[in-house]
Design an enzyme around this catalytic site. Structure first.
Site, short mmCIF file in Angstrom:
data_model
loop_
_atom_site.label_atom_id
_atom_site.label_comp_id
_atom_site.label_asym_id
_atom_site.label_seq_id
_atom_site.Cartn_x
_atom_site.Cartn_y
_atom_site.Cartn_z
N HIS A 1 0.82 -1.21 0.00
CA HIS A 1 0.00 0.00 0.00
C HIS A 1 0.86 1.27 0.00
O HIS A 1 0.57 2.20 0.75
CB HIS A 1 -0.89 0.03 1.25
CG HIS A 1 -1.93 -1.03 1.31
ND1 HIS A 1 -2.63 -1.34 2.46
CD2 HIS A 1 -2.42 -1.85 0.35
CE1 HIS A 1 -3.49 -2.31 2.21
NE2 HIS A 1 -3.38 -2.65 0.94
C1 LIG Z 1 -0.34 -7.50 -4.60
C2 LIG Z 1 -1.17 -6.34 -4.15
C3 LIG Z 1 -2.25 -6.56 -3.31
C4 LIG Z 1 -3.03 -5.48 -2.89
N1 LIG Z 1 -4.19 -5.74 -2.21
C5 LIG Z 1 -5.06 -4.73 -2.00
C6 LIG Z 1 -6.35 -4.99 -1.51
O1 LIG Z 1 -6.74 -6.13 -1.27
N2 LIG Z 1 -7.19 -3.94 -1.31
C7 LIG Z 1 -6.81 -2.66 -1.58
O2 LIG Z 1 -7.59 -1.74 -1.34
N3 LIG Z 1 -5.58 -2.38 -2.05
C8 LIG Z 1 -4.72 -3.39 -2.32
N4 LIG Z 1 -3.51 -3.13 -2.89
C9 LIG Z 1 -3.13 -1.72 -3.12
C10 LIG Z 1 -3.92 -1.05 -4.25
O3 LIG Z 1 -4.16 -1.95 -5.29
C11 LIG Z 1 -3.14 0.19 -4.71
O4 LIG Z 1 -3.00 1.09 -3.63
C12 LIG Z 1 -3.81 0.93 -5.86
O5 LIG Z 1 -4.09 0.06 -6.92
C13 LIG Z 1 -2.88 2.06 -6.32
O6 LIG Z 1 -3.46 2.69 -7.43
P1 LIG Z 1 -2.62 3.69 -8.31
O7 LIG Z 1 -3.53 4.21 -9.35
O8 LIG Z 1 -1.90 4.64 -7.43
O9 LIG Z 1 -1.45 2.81 -8.97
P2 LIG Z 1 -1.52 1.51 -9.87
O10 LIG Z 1 -2.86 0.88 -9.81
O11 LIG Z 1 -0.35 0.68 -9.49
O12 LIG Z 1 -1.37 2.06 -11.35
C14 LIG Z 1 -0.20 2.60 -11.92
C15 LIG Z 1 -0.23 2.25 -13.39
O13 LIG Z 1 0.76 3.02 -14.07
C16 LIG Z 1 1.48 2.18 -14.96
N5 LIG Z 1 2.79 2.80 -15.15
C17 LIG Z 1 3.74 3.03 -14.20
N6 LIG Z 1 4.80 3.66 -14.76
C18 LIG Z 1 4.50 3.84 -16.07
C19 LIG Z 1 5.19 4.43 -17.16
N7 LIG Z 1 6.41 4.99 -17.02
N8 LIG Z 1 4.61 4.43 -18.39
C20 LIG Z 1 3.36 3.89 -18.56
N9 LIG Z 1 2.67 3.31 -17.56
C21 LIG Z 1 3.22 3.30 -16.33
C22 LIG Z 1 1.52 0.84 -14.24
O14 LIG Z 1 1.83 -0.23 -15.09
C23 LIG Z 1 0.12 0.77 -13.64
O15 LIG Z 1 -0.80 0.23 -14.57
C24 LIG Z 1 -2.69 -4.16 -3.30
C25 LIG Z 1 -1.61 -3.94 -4.14
C26 LIG Z 1 -0.85 -5.02 -4.57
C27 LIG Z 1 0.30 -4.77 -5.51
#
Ligand SMILES: Cc1cc2nc3c(=O)[nH]c(=O)nc-3n(C[C@H](O)[C@H](O)[C@H](O)COP(=O)(O)OP(=O)(O)OC[C@H]3O[C@@H](n4cnc5c(N)ncnc54)[C@H](O)[C@@H]3O)c2cc1C
Length: 539
Positions: free
Chosen positions: A475
């Site tokens: 997280h």
């Molecule tokens: C294994 C795991 C289990 C989890 N379990 C839970 C859970 O049960 N419940 C919960 O609430 N949260 C959970 N989380 C946490 C939650 O999923 C994250 O906090 C949330 O998805 C973050 O969202 P975000 O939009 O910040 O980033 P992300 O969803 O990680 O999105 C970032 C995106 O940007 C893309 N990206 C990055 N750099 C680049 C680049 N240079 N060029 C193009 N694309 C790029 C990535 O590939 C990704 O698709 C978990 C996370 C993981 C990894």
């Protein structure tokens, strides 16, 4: 060359939401994602079947298809461990590989954000966005939403072991049974809520992109964004490298929104000249804006306490997994059609304020020991059924950083979460372990603790082993902090300070971590970013 009104970098939890909502408002949007489609051959079932996530993440050959493969730098306060920093690299981002637990956080989290300079982000401010994004099984109320893109329901058919925990824990912990911890009160123990429905994961990809495609929303996959183009102090587009190595330029006539996550967003800003000036110069990068990008990294930590119990029923054996996954795929029922967490609890340690500072994740398998740092899949110490309760530090004081390893955009960033560097984090976790053990030892058919086990029963022994058995809950937040003072990277409209036409919208903007799993608040940030932009355009 592609040109659109908006370019969104990263199709993760927040990126899918912001891209969709901007496109719905009539603008042309290009969503650029480094990973692959989540509904393509080889990954579709593993992502879609809720129970497949443990196979996906514990099998290195499968995990590398959907994970960035990041690891922390050696953690000084955790025996120099190099800890996996799993992040989804596919459409849907981490929402396509996460544990699907659905937790908004405590209302105080958002009120604290607002009081700390994130004006317009109090609980009352963000509640409409939380309601808009969900489709809650009980229907709409003052606090819950229906008809939104993310389907949310309670865990069903919990194991006998979890039922015993639910009967025993409230009395021992001094908290109520809570029917809806995303409703009026968070504190208590209750059925887990998950972002899934009828045996399908409800990722941001499924909810915002796949179910109702839009012609004016172009999704580019396999495109790793290497740089934000900044001309005359304004973001004008991005440069991305395709899987064949070719560079592509995509122009934005209005704005660029970076939603690359807590590691990807600060890395991209720094590669583009936005970050701590001395650090950028050290890597030969021209400074566009001197900002504390990459500071304030923090994360939740949990510690597994597993007791062997026949009433936990499930068996962590290959045959049991295969049968469960096949049944979930064909009939959409059985254990693999739901979460592996039956219950969640939110309790207050002796150090807590009005909001809980400990979360209890209640899982129906025995957990690997001592940790999952190794490259090879780790096996639990026994294939017997058991219940694991993971006391979880949800208000960590420790802070760390994300920094560049060099100016090459394909290098992994240096991730230092600074785990356990604040002494109070150890104290809260130890209290959580002690309280968890009090409940577990009282459960009917428990035949004893197997992880960490009898060798670590005393307070001294558990304190000694703690740095070796803490796990990231995956997280991470906070590296492009939203606020109104010198710690801020973005303002409360999510605009990067000192650069026009550029916003960040993802978990990296959280000033402080929410008290619960971070997917729901990350999607909320994407929703709210689009709302703020659309409101402003219509003024
Ligand atoms: C294994 C795991 C289990 C989890 N379990 C839970 C859970 O049960 N419940 C919960 O609430 N949260 C959970 N989380 C946490 C939650 O999923 C994250 O906090 C949330 O998805 C973050 O969202 P975000 O939009 O910040 O980033 P992300 O969803 O990680 O999105 C970032 C995106 O940007 C893309 N990206 C990055 N750099 C680049 C680049 N240079 N060029 C193009 N694309 C790029 C990535 O590939 C990704 O698709 C978990 C996370 C993981 C990894």
């Amino acid at each position: 060359m592609v040109t659109s009104d908006y370019v969104v970098v990263g199709a993760g939890s927040a990126g899918c939401a912001v891209a969709r909502r901007l496109a719905e408002s009539g603008a042309s949007v290009t969503l650029v994602e480094a990973g692959k489609r989540e509904d393509g051959r080889g990954v579709k079932s593993l992502v879609d079947i809720p129970g497949a996530v443990s196979v996906l993440l514990s099998t290195p050959q499968l995990k590398k298809l959907v994970d960035w493969g990041y690891k922390s730098v050696p953690q000084a306060a955790a025996l120099d461990r190099v800890i996996p920093m799993t992040r989804g690299k596919l459409v849907g981002g981490s929402s396509s590989v996460n544990g699907m637990l659905w937790v908004r956080g405590h209302r105080q989290d958002f009120d604290d954000w607002a009081a700390d300079g994130a004006t317009g982000w109090s609980y009352d401010d963000v509640l409409p966005s939380f309601k808009r994004l969900e489709d809650w099984e009980d229907g709409a109320t003052d606090l819950r939403g229906a008809g939104g893109p993310i389907k949310v329901r309670r865990q069903r058919n919990i194991t006998g072991a979890a039922e015993s925990f639910l009967a025993e824990a409230p009395g021992r912990l001094g908290v109520p049974v809570v029917d809806d911890y995303n409703g009026p009160e968070q504190e208590g123990v209750g059925l887990a809520q998950l972002s899934a429905d009828a045996g399908h994961r409800s990722s941001a990809a499924r909810g915002y992109l796949r179910e109702q495609p839009l012609d004016n929303l172009l999704i580019l996959t396999g495109a790793h964004v290497t740089r934000i183009l900044i001309e005359g102090g304004r973001a004008s587009g991005i440069e991305a490298r395709g899987v064949d190595g070719d560079l592509q330029t995509i122009r934005a006539s209005r704005e660029v929104i970076v939603a690359a996550g807590t590691f990807g967003s600060p890395q991209l800003l720094m590669l583009s000249g936005i970050g701590p000036a001395a650090h950028l110069r050290q890597h030969g990068i021209d400074v566009v804006a001197d900002l504390p990008v990459g500071d304030n990294l923090h994360d939740h930590l949990f510690v597994p306490i597993s007791n062997q119990m026949d009433s936990a029923v499930r068996r962590p054996t290959p045959a049991y997994f295969l049968r469960g996954l096949a049944r979930a795929r064909m009939r959409r029922d059985g254990w693999a059609s739901g979460s592996q967490f039956d219950l969640l609890g939110f309790v207050r340690s002796s150090q807590a304020g009005i909001a809980p500072d400990l979360q209890l994740h209640v899982l129906y398998w025995i957990y690997p020991f001592p940790n999952q740092d190794g490259a090879k899949a780790v096996r639990p110490p026994t294939t017997k059924p058991g219940l694991t309760v993971l006391p979880t530090l949800i208000r960590p004081e420790s802070r760390g950083t994300v920094r560049l390893a060099g100016s090459d955009p394909m290098l992994a960033p240096l991730i230092d979460p600074g785990y356990l560097t604040a002494a109070s984090d150890t104290d809260v976790l130890l209290e959580g372990i002690a309280r968890t053990r009090e409940v577990l030892t009282g459960l009917g058919d428990s035949t004893g603790e197997v992880v960490p086990g009898a060798d670590y029963a005393t307070p001294e022994a558990i304190r000694r082993i703690l740095p070796n058995i803490v796990h990231s809950v995956y997280h991470p937040v906070g590296t492009c902090r939203m606020g109104s003072d010198e710690r801020a990277v973005v303002d409360p409209q999510l605009r990067v300070l000192g650069v026009d036409g550029l916003r960040v919208a993802d978990a990296s903007v959280m000033p402080s971590i929410t008290g619960g799993n971070t997917n729901a608040p990350s999607i909320m940030i994407g929703e709210r970013c689009a709302e703020l932009m659309i409101e402003r355009r219509s003024l």
